[in-house]
Design a protein around this motif. Structure first.
Motif, PDB file in Angstrom:
ATOM      1  N   ARG A 303      -0.501  -6.306  12.518  1.00  0.00           N
ATOM      2  CA  ARG A 303      -1.859  -6.339  11.962  1.00  0.00           C
ATOM      3  C   ARG A 303      -2.611  -5.048  12.281  1.00  0.00           C
ATOM      4  N   ARG A 304      -2.393  -4.495  13.471  1.00  0.00           N
ATOM      5  CA  ARG A 304      -2.985  -3.191  13.785  1.00  0.00           C
ATOM      6  C   ARG A 304      -2.450  -2.125  12.834  1.00  0.00           C
ATOM      7  N   GLY A 310      -4.488   0.668   6.021  1.00  0.00           N
ATOM      8  CA  GLY A 310      -5.602   0.402   5.118  1.00  0.00           C
ATOM      9  C   GLY A 310      -6.602   1.536   5.071  1.00  0.00           C
ATOM     10  N   ARG A 311      -6.823   2.196   6.187  1.00  0.00           N
ATOM     11  CA  ARG A 311      -7.747   3.321   6.213  1.00  0.00           C
ATOM     12  C   ARG A 311      -7.224   4.491   5.384  1.00  0.00           C
ATOM     13  N   VAL A 312      -5.916   4.727   5.464  1.00  0.00           N
ATOM     14  CA  VAL A 312      -5.322   5.776   4.637  1.00  0.00           C
ATOM     15  C   VAL A 312      -5.307   5.347   3.175  1.00  0.00           C
ATOM     16  N   ALA A 313      -5.048   4.074   2.922  1.00  0.00           N
ATOM     17  CA  ALA A 313      -5.066   3.568   1.547  1.00  0.00           C
ATOM     18  C   ALA A 313      -6.435   3.789   0.913  1.00  0.00           C
ATOM     19  N   ALA A 314      -7.499   3.548   1.664  1.00  0.00           N
ATOM     20  CA  ALA A 314      -8.844   3.772   1.135  1.00  0.00           C
ATOM     21  C   ALA A 314      -9.042   5.234   0.766  1.00  0.00           C
ATOM     22  N   LEU A 315      -8.562   6.138   1.604  1.00  0.00           N
ATOM     23  CA  LEU A 315      -8.668   7.570   1.320  1.00  0.00           C
ATOM     24  C   LEU A 315      -7.922   7.927   0.037  1.00  0.00           C
ATOM     25  N   LEU A 316      -6.701   7.409  -0.122  1.00  0.00           N
ATOM     26  CA  LEU A 316      -5.908   7.722  -1.316  1.00  0.00           C
ATOM     27  C   LEU A 316      -6.541   7.130  -2.571  1.00  0.00           C
ATOM     28  N   LEU A 317      -7.098   5.940  -2.456  1.00  0.00           N
ATOM     29  CA  LEU A 317      -7.787   5.351  -3.602  1.00  0.00           C
ATOM     30  C   LEU A 317      -8.967   6.211  -4.030  1.00  0.00           C
ATOM     31  N   ASP A 318      -9.704   6.731  -3.061  1.00  0.00           N
ATOM     32  CA  ASP A 318     -10.854   7.570  -3.405  1.00  0.00           C
ATOM     33  C   ASP A 318     -10.428   8.929  -3.958  1.00  0.00           C
ATOM     34  N   MET A 319      -9.310   9.448  -3.495  1.00  0.00           N
ATOM     35  CA  MET A 319      -8.846  10.750  -3.968  1.00  0.00           C
ATOM     36  C   MET A 319      -8.317  10.682  -5.400  1.00  0.00           C
ATOM     37  N   PHE A 320      -7.557   9.621  -5.725  1.00  0.00           N
ATOM     38  CA  PHE A 320      -6.836   9.579  -7.000  1.00  0.00           C
ATOM     39  C   PHE A 320      -7.415   8.574  -8.005  1.00  0.00           C
ATOM     40  N   ASP A 321      -8.183   7.591  -7.522  1.00  0.00           N
ATOM     41  CA  ASP A 321      -8.764   6.569  -8.393  1.00  0.00           C
ATOM     42  C   ASP A 321      -7.721   5.963  -9.329  1.00  0.00           C
ATOM     43  N   PRO A 322      -6.600   5.463  -8.800  1.00  0.00           N
ATOM     44  CA  PRO A 322      -5.568   4.877  -9.651  1.00  0.00           C
ATOM     45  C   PRO A 322      -5.925   3.448 -10.053  1.00  0.00           C
ATOM     46  N   ASP A 341      -5.651  -7.960   6.053  1.00  0.00           N
ATOM     47  CA  ASP A 341      -6.273  -6.950   6.910  1.00  0.00           C
ATOM     48  C   ASP A 341      -6.339  -5.600   6.218  1.00  0.00           C
ATOM     49  N   LEU A 342      -5.265  -5.236   5.544  1.00  0.00           N
ATOM     50  CA  LEU A 342      -5.238  -3.947   4.845  1.00  0.00           C
ATOM     51  C   LEU A 342      -6.312  -3.907   3.765  1.00  0.00           C
ATOM     52  N   ARG A 343      -6.391  -4.969   2.981  1.00  0.00           N
ATOM     53  CA  ARG A 343      -7.403  -5.019   1.922  1.00  0.00           C
ATOM     54  C   ARG A 343      -8.812  -5.006   2.492  1.00  0.00           C
ATOM     55  N   ALA A 344      -8.996  -5.640   3.647  1.00  0.00           N
ATOM     56  CA  ALA A 344     -10.325  -5.644   4.272  1.00  0.00           C
ATOM     57  C   ALA A 344     -10.735  -4.232   4.679  1.00  0.00           C
ATOM     58  N   GLU A 345      -9.794  -3.449   5.191  1.00  0.00           N
ATOM     59  CA  GLU A 345     -10.092  -2.061   5.540  1.00  0.00           C
ATOM     60  C   GLU A 345     -10.460  -1.259   4.302  1.00  0.00           C
ATOM     61  N   VAL A 346      -9.736  -1.480   3.214  1.00  0.00           N
ATOM     62  CA  VAL A 346     -10.057  -0.785   1.964  1.00  0.00           C
ATOM     63  C   VAL A 346     -11.454  -1.159   1.505  1.00  0.00           C
ATOM     64  N   ALA A 347     -11.771  -2.448   1.555  1.00  0.00           N
ATOM     65  CA  ALA A 347     -13.097  -2.894   1.125  1.00  0.00           C
ATOM     66  C   ALA A 347     -14.200  -2.252   1.951  1.00  0.00           C
ATOM     67  N   ALA A 348     -13.941  -2.062   3.251  1.00  0.00           N
ATOM     68  CA  ALA A 348     -14.966  -1.510   4.136  1.00  0.00           C
ATOM     69  C   ALA A 348     -15.097  -0.003   4.010  1.00  0.00           C
ATOM     70  N   PRO A 356     -10.321  -4.873  -3.961  1.00  0.00           N
ATOM     71  CA  PRO A 356      -9.018  -4.663  -3.304  1.00  0.00           C
ATOM     72  C   PRO A 356      -7.978  -5.719  -3.644  1.00  0.00           C
ATOM     73  N   GLU A 357      -8.408  -6.934  -3.956  1.00  0.00           N
ATOM     74  CA  GLU A 357      -7.439  -7.973  -4.318  1.00  0.00           C
ATOM     75  C   GLU A 357      -6.650  -7.574  -5.558  1.00  0.00           C
ATOM     76  N   ARG A 358      -7.300  -6.904  -6.477  1.00  0.00           N
ATOM     77  CA  ARG A 358      -6.625  -6.461  -7.699  1.00  0.00           C
ATOM     78  C   ARG A 358      -5.965  -5.110  -7.534  1.00  0.00           C
ATOM     79  N   ALA A 359      -6.591  -4.219  -6.785  1.00  0.00           N
ATOM     80  CA  ALA A 359      -6.164  -2.825  -6.759  1.00  0.00           C
ATOM     81  C   ALA A 359      -5.120  -2.511  -5.705  1.00  0.00           C
ATOM     82  N   VAL A 360      -4.984  -3.322  -4.667  1.00  0.00           N
ATOM     83  CA  VAL A 360      -4.041  -3.048  -3.583  1.00  0.00           C
ATOM     84  C   VAL A 360      -2.954  -4.115  -3.606  1.00  0.00           C
ATOM     85  N   LEU A 361      -1.732  -3.692  -3.874  1.00  0.00           N
ATOM     86  CA  LEU A 361      -0.618  -4.626  -4.056  1.00  0.00           C
ATOM     87  C   LEU A 361       0.522  -4.324  -3.099  1.00  0.00           C
ATOM     88  N   PRO A 362       1.228  -5.345  -2.647  1.00  0.00           N
ATOM     89  CA  PRO A 362       2.472  -5.095  -1.915  1.00  0.00           C
ATOM     90  C   PRO A 362       3.565  -4.659  -2.885  1.00  0.00           C
TER      91      PRO A 362
END
Length: 394
Positions: A303-304, A310-322, A341-348, A356-362
């Motif tokens: 979980r850690r 998730g913090r890196v995922a948020a950065l990549l989402l903001d950089m590329f807007d996929p 947990d990962l999606r929660a970090e992206v949301a924050a 994040p439920e739609r945009a972040v997928l396993p």
């Protein structure tokens, strides 16, 4: 960018997505003229890449009968090799992206020849057992870090200690097959486009977290490589203070960055953290099995890891807007708490991702990531240019 799909590739891709499908529908889906679709279909049928279904009529027998097309899976396979830090996987895949067989083995001595010299024999055994009546069209090779597909080189893989290894040259001569080489993150991004999440077709970022960490960006059917084929090098992004594992010494990293992403979330780092907390696990799979069985310490480690990713995922989402960001990480794939947990970090943390439920997928391939990566290097080339990428087949 990776080479864009040819007209014949567009036809083959439309049949993959919608088959069994009439030629007239393929023309509508691809924007090609009916005569062009007919011509490409004839050549794809002759190569054994498509087959015809029995003739059907329109609703209630109305309209002109048509002969649907579908992908031919009984004539040909592709082969793949994935080279990880501690093991290698040889696999066979059919033309619909389904793994037919695989052979995963640990490295005894992970020098290039120690790993690559055994591939032809392993492939021969798999082919004899599972593909006696089907030909193998090509061999794909995938691994992490810096790979140059154009040159067929593993340019630099610090974890393996490989540099400028001519993989295409070595394996083409030994197997007699056309050999394609690429990074596993780009291969998995292509696999998502071909066989995975529908939302990944238009634009996606793929973040791979394993023994190495890297990423890929795909859009409009192409995967970005960069002029030096080094796109996606996110392993050594620095983590902010306070994100380190408490009480665990930092893993030395060749990048020189204290507490870089890879040194905190890679599989070797997870094993070090587990040992520091009293877990006796010899390999990463053992740690994952503990977490899946409900061990609290193992679960806390995953979980850690998910929060940091998730913090890196948020950065990549903001950089590329996929449209979507696909995370290839076993905790996210197998443990619902980690994905949450990962999606929660992206949301924050993300400024642009509002769902994040739609945009972040396993990954669509949890449980078969490594064989899918190797085989898709070859199969992706086939779908991009089915009449020119590979030797003539029938």
């Amino acid at each position: 960018m990776q080479r864009r799909t040819s007209a014949a590739g567009a036809v083959l891709g439309a049949v993959l997505d919608h088959g069994p499908v009439a030629r007239s529908t393929v023309a509508r889906l691809t924007g090609l003229s009916p005569s062009a679709v007919t011509g490409h279909s004839a050549r794809l049928l002759a190569r054994g890449l498509l087959r015809e279904r029995p003739e059907t009529a329109g609703p209630r027998g109305l309209g002109r009968p048509h002969i649907p097309l579908e992908i031919e899976t009984g004539s040909h396979l592709v082969a793949g090799v994935h080279i990880a830090v501690t093991n290698s996987t040889v696999a066979l895949m059919d033309l619909r992206g389904r793994i037919v067989a695989e052979d995963r083995r640990p490295h005894d001595r992970p020098a290039p020849h120690d790993v690559l010299d055994g591939v032809p024999a392993r492939l021969a055994v798999l082919t004899a057992a599972h593909a006696a009546d089907r030909g193998v069209l090509a061999l794909g090779v995938a691994t992490g870090s810096w790979v140059d597909p154009g040159a067929g080189l593993i340019v630099d893989h610090p974890r393996l200690g490989w540099r400028d290894v001519p993989v295409r040259e070595l394996l083409a001569g030994a197997t007699g097959l056309t050999v394609q080489v690429d990074s596993h993150s780009r291969a998995l991004a292509r696999a998502e486009q071909l066989f995975g999440a529908v939302a990944a077709r238009e634009s996606s970022v793929l973040l791979f977290v394993g023994a190495v960490v890297d990423a890929a960006f795909a859009t409009a059917g192409a995967v970005h490589r960069g002029p030096r084929s080094a796109a996606g090098s996110v392993a050594h992004l620095p983590l902010a203070p306070g994100e380190e594992a408490a009480g665990v010494p930092a893993e030395p990293c060749t990048c020189g960055t204290p507490r870089c992403l890879q040194s905190e979330v890679s599989e070797p780092s997870m094993l070090r953290q587990a040992a520091a907390q009293g877990l006796r696990v010899a390999v990463f799979r053992d740690l994952l099995d503990l977490a899946r069985a409900g061990d609290r310490t193992a679960m806390a480690l995953f979980r850690r890891r998910a929060r940091l990713v998730g913090r890196v995922a948020a950065l990549l989402l903001d950089m590329f807007d996929p449209e979507v960001l696909v995370v290839v990480e076993p905790g996210t794939g197998w443990l619902p708490e980690c994905l949450a947990d990962l999606r929660a970090e992206v949301a924050a943390r993300s400024w642009v991702c509002d769902d994040p439920e739609r945009a972040v997928l396993p990954s669509s391939f949890t449980g078969s990531v490594l064989p899918v990566a190797g085989c898709t290097v070859a199969l992706g080339a086939l779908y991009a240019d089915p009449l020119g990428a590979l030797p003539a087949v029938s």
